[in-house]
Design a protein around this motif. Structure first.
Motif, PDB file in Angstrom:
ATOM      1  N   ASN A  15      32.588  37.303  40.384  1.00  0.00           N
ATOM      2  CA  ASN A  15      32.676  38.694  39.934  1.00  0.00           C
ATOM      3  C   ASN A  15      32.211  39.652  41.017  1.00  0.00           C
ATOM      4  O   ASN A  15      32.825  40.701  41.241  1.00  0.00           O
ATOM      5  N   SER A  16      31.117  39.300  41.685  1.00  0.00           N
ATOM      6  CA  SER A  16      30.587  40.169  42.738  1.00  0.00           C
ATOM      7  C   SER A  16      31.568  40.276  43.901  1.00  0.00           C
ATOM      8  O   SER A  16      31.803  41.372  44.433  1.00  0.00           O
ATOM      9  N   ILE A  17      32.143  39.137  44.321  1.00  0.00           N
ATOM     10  CA  ILE A  17      33.101  39.147  45.423  1.00  0.00           C
ATOM     11  C   ILE A  17      34.315  40.000  45.072  1.00  0.00           C
ATOM     12  O   ILE A  17      34.776  40.829  45.876  1.00  0.00           O
ATOM     13  N   LEU A  18      34.849  39.821  43.874  1.00  0.00           N
ATOM     14  CA  LEU A  18      36.043  40.566  43.477  1.00  0.00           C
ATOM     15  C   LEU A  18      35.757  42.059  43.365  1.00  0.00           C
ATOM     16  O   LEU A  18      36.573  42.898  43.780  1.00  0.00           O
ATOM     17  N   ASN A  19      34.606  42.418  42.805  1.00  0.00           N
ATOM     18  CA  ASN A  19      34.241  43.835  42.730  1.00  0.00           C
ATOM     19  C   ASN A  19      34.035  44.431  44.110  1.00  0.00           C
ATOM     20  O   ASN A  19      34.407  45.587  44.366  1.00  0.00           O
ATOM     21  N   HIS A  20      33.461  43.628  45.005  1.00  0.00           N
ATOM     22  CA  HIS A  20      33.233  44.087  46.372  1.00  0.00           C
ATOM     23  C   HIS A  20      34.558  44.397  47.065  1.00  0.00           C
ATOM     24  O   HIS A  20      34.726  45.467  47.673  1.00  0.00           O
ATOM     25  N   ILE A  32      42.303  36.997  36.750  1.00  0.00           N
ATOM     26  CA  ILE A  32      41.431  35.837  36.948  1.00  0.00           C
ATOM     27  C   ILE A  32      41.090  35.225  35.600  1.00  0.00           C
ATOM     28  O   ILE A  32      40.538  35.900  34.720  1.00  0.00           O
ATOM     29  N   ARG A  33      41.419  33.955  35.420  1.00  0.00           N
ATOM     30  CA  ARG A  33      41.079  33.224  34.185  1.00  0.00           C
ATOM     31  C   ARG A  33      40.517  31.858  34.580  1.00  0.00           C
ATOM     32  O   ARG A  33      41.245  30.909  34.788  1.00  0.00           O
ATOM     33  N   LEU A  34      39.199  31.811  34.735  1.00  0.00           N
ATOM     34  CA  LEU A  34      38.530  30.590  35.184  1.00  0.00           C
ATOM     35  C   LEU A  34      37.636  30.063  34.071  1.00  0.00           C
ATOM     36  O   LEU A  34      36.409  30.062  34.173  1.00  0.00           O
ATOM     37  N   ASP A  35      38.241  29.638  32.998  1.00  0.00           N
ATOM     38  CA  ASP A  35      37.498  29.085  31.873  1.00  0.00           C
ATOM     39  C   ASP A  35      37.253  27.595  32.102  1.00  0.00           C
ATOM     40  O   ASP A  35      37.831  26.739  31.450  1.00  0.00           O
ATOM     41  N   ILE A  36      36.395  27.317  33.062  1.00  0.00           N
ATOM     42  CA  ILE A  36      36.116  25.924  33.428  1.00  0.00           C
ATOM     43  C   ILE A  36      34.608  25.695  33.432  1.00  0.00           C
ATOM     44  O   ILE A  36      33.826  26.626  33.663  1.00  0.00           O
ATOM     45  N   PRO A  37      34.162  24.460  33.195  1.00  0.00           N
ATOM     46  CA  PRO A  37      32.727  24.150  33.269  1.00  0.00           C
ATOM     47  C   PRO A  37      32.206  24.356  34.696  1.00  0.00           C
ATOM     48  O   PRO A  37      32.910  24.113  35.669  1.00  0.00           O
ATOM     49  N   LYS A  76      46.328  36.284  41.502  1.00  0.00           N
ATOM     50  CA  LYS A  76      46.279  35.541  40.246  1.00  0.00           C
ATOM     51  C   LYS A  76      45.567  34.220  40.498  1.00  0.00           C
ATOM     52  O   LYS A  76      45.883  33.511  41.449  1.00  0.00           O
ATOM     53  N   PHE A  77      44.613  33.907  39.645  1.00  0.00           N
ATOM     54  CA  PHE A  77      43.827  32.682  39.792  1.00  0.00           C
ATOM     55  C   PHE A  77      43.485  32.193  38.398  1.00  0.00           C
ATOM     56  O   PHE A  77      42.780  32.868  37.652  1.00  0.00           O
ATOM     57  N   ALA A  78      44.016  31.039  38.022  1.00  0.00           N
ATOM     58  CA  ALA A  78      43.809  30.572  36.652  1.00  0.00           C
ATOM     59  C   ALA A  78      43.965  29.066  36.585  1.00  0.00           C
ATOM     60  O   ALA A  78      44.499  28.419  37.490  1.00  0.00           O
ATOM     61  N   ALA A 121      45.434  27.078  39.783  1.00  0.00           N
ATOM     62  CA  ALA A 121      46.513  27.641  40.593  1.00  0.00           C
ATOM     63  C   ALA A 121      46.122  29.040  41.059  1.00  0.00           C
ATOM     64  O   ALA A 121      45.597  29.846  40.281  1.00  0.00           O
ATOM     65  N   LEU A 122      46.363  29.308  42.334  1.00  0.00           N
ATOM     66  CA  LEU A 122      46.058  30.620  42.916  1.00  0.00           C
ATOM     67  C   LEU A 122      47.307  31.151  43.601  1.00  0.00           C
ATOM     68  O   LEU A 122      48.015  30.404  44.295  1.00  0.00           O
TER      69      LEU A 122
END
Length: 269
Positions: free
Chosen positions: A130-135, A151-156, A193-195, A203-204
């Motif tokens: 989140n910080s990198i993307l906001n930056h 961005i959809r990274l619903d991973i452990p 796109k990253f999900a 996939a990115l």
């Protein structure tokens, strides 16, 4: 082989004279031993060269990771400074109100409100990402670059190193922003796109327009900002290989596109 043929007498009966047979067998044994030693040396040298190359790649990756970490830390420091300034502004406003300077307080509050940055967006559960993307979104805004981040990274968290996410996204966005900055303002845009496409695959895709020619030789991309290969794409390739994935680069119709597939392990140590 030539040496062994040279030792064989023209008359085969002479091989049994004196110690000719013993000398011949000894010479063959020494030749075979020499060949084995040469092969062992060759494999040893090859192993050393490969290990040296691996160490070089790891050092380069660590340098790139350290650079992205430095940028993230700079962003965190800026956020801390803004929090400090925020307390200072509140104290100033409070002092003005206590002194009944309402007009000055109203004007001060107006200036302060216009200077407050937008609330950071939450793209996923990873704080660093989140910080990198906001930056980088703030950089794009300053450079008049339109952005579309999905961005959809619903991973452990134990299946992927967050620093790998940050390095991957940071380097690719660095390249895209640099490419967009040389374009007219109305042509600047970045799509990211990253999900997770299935339980075991990430996939990115990142796309941006570019100007000029792409420097490529033997399927290796060269930097347009300095001499040598492009470290951003090279780092992305290393991360793709680390997670048993693939990276594909396409540049057609003045649009640069990078696609990466990563395989998610069950756990990451």
């Amino acid at each position: 082989m030539f040496f062994s043929q040279y030792l064989v007498p023209e008359n085969s009966d002479k091989i049994y004279v004196d110690k000719t047979l013993e000398i011949y067998l000894l010479a063959i044994a020494m030749s075979v031993s020499l060949i084995i030693i040469v092969y062992l040396l060759f494999f040893q040298i090859a192993h050393i060269v490969i290990e040296k190359q691996n160490v070089t790649e790891k050092n380069l990756y660590l340098q790139i990771e350290a650079e992205q970490t430095r940028k993230l830390q700079a962003f965190i420091n800026d956020t801390s400074r803004l929090r400090h300034d925020y307390r200072h502004h509140l104290a100033t406003l409070n002092q003005m109100l206590e002194e009944n300077k309402y007009a000055e307080a109203k004007e001060y509050l107006k200036e302060f409100s216009s200077a407050i940055p937008a609330t950071p967006k939450r793209y996923c559960s990873f704080v660093g990402v989140n910080s990198i993307l906001n930056h980088y979104e703030a950089q794009c805004k300053d450079s008049f670059i339109k952005t579309h981040f999905s961005i959809r990274l619903d991973i452990p968290e134990n299946t992927f190193k967050e620093t790998d996410f940050c390095v991957l996204l940071g380097n690719l966005l660095d390249n895209s922003i640099a490419a967009c900055r040389v374009l007219p303002k109305d042509e600047r845009h970045i799509s990211l796109k990253f999900a997770r496409t299935n339980p075991a695959t990430l996939a990115l895709q990142i796309r941006n327009p570019y100007y000029g020619n792409i420097k490529i030789k033997n399927n290796v991309f060269y930097s347009t900002k300095h001499e040598g290969t492009g470290q951003g794409l090279y780092s992305a390739q290393l991360i793709a290989e680390k997670y048993n994935g693939i990276m594909n680069v396409n540049y057609e119709n003045q649009t640069f596109e990078v696609r990466i597939l990563l395989t998610l392990p069950t756990t990451f140590s």
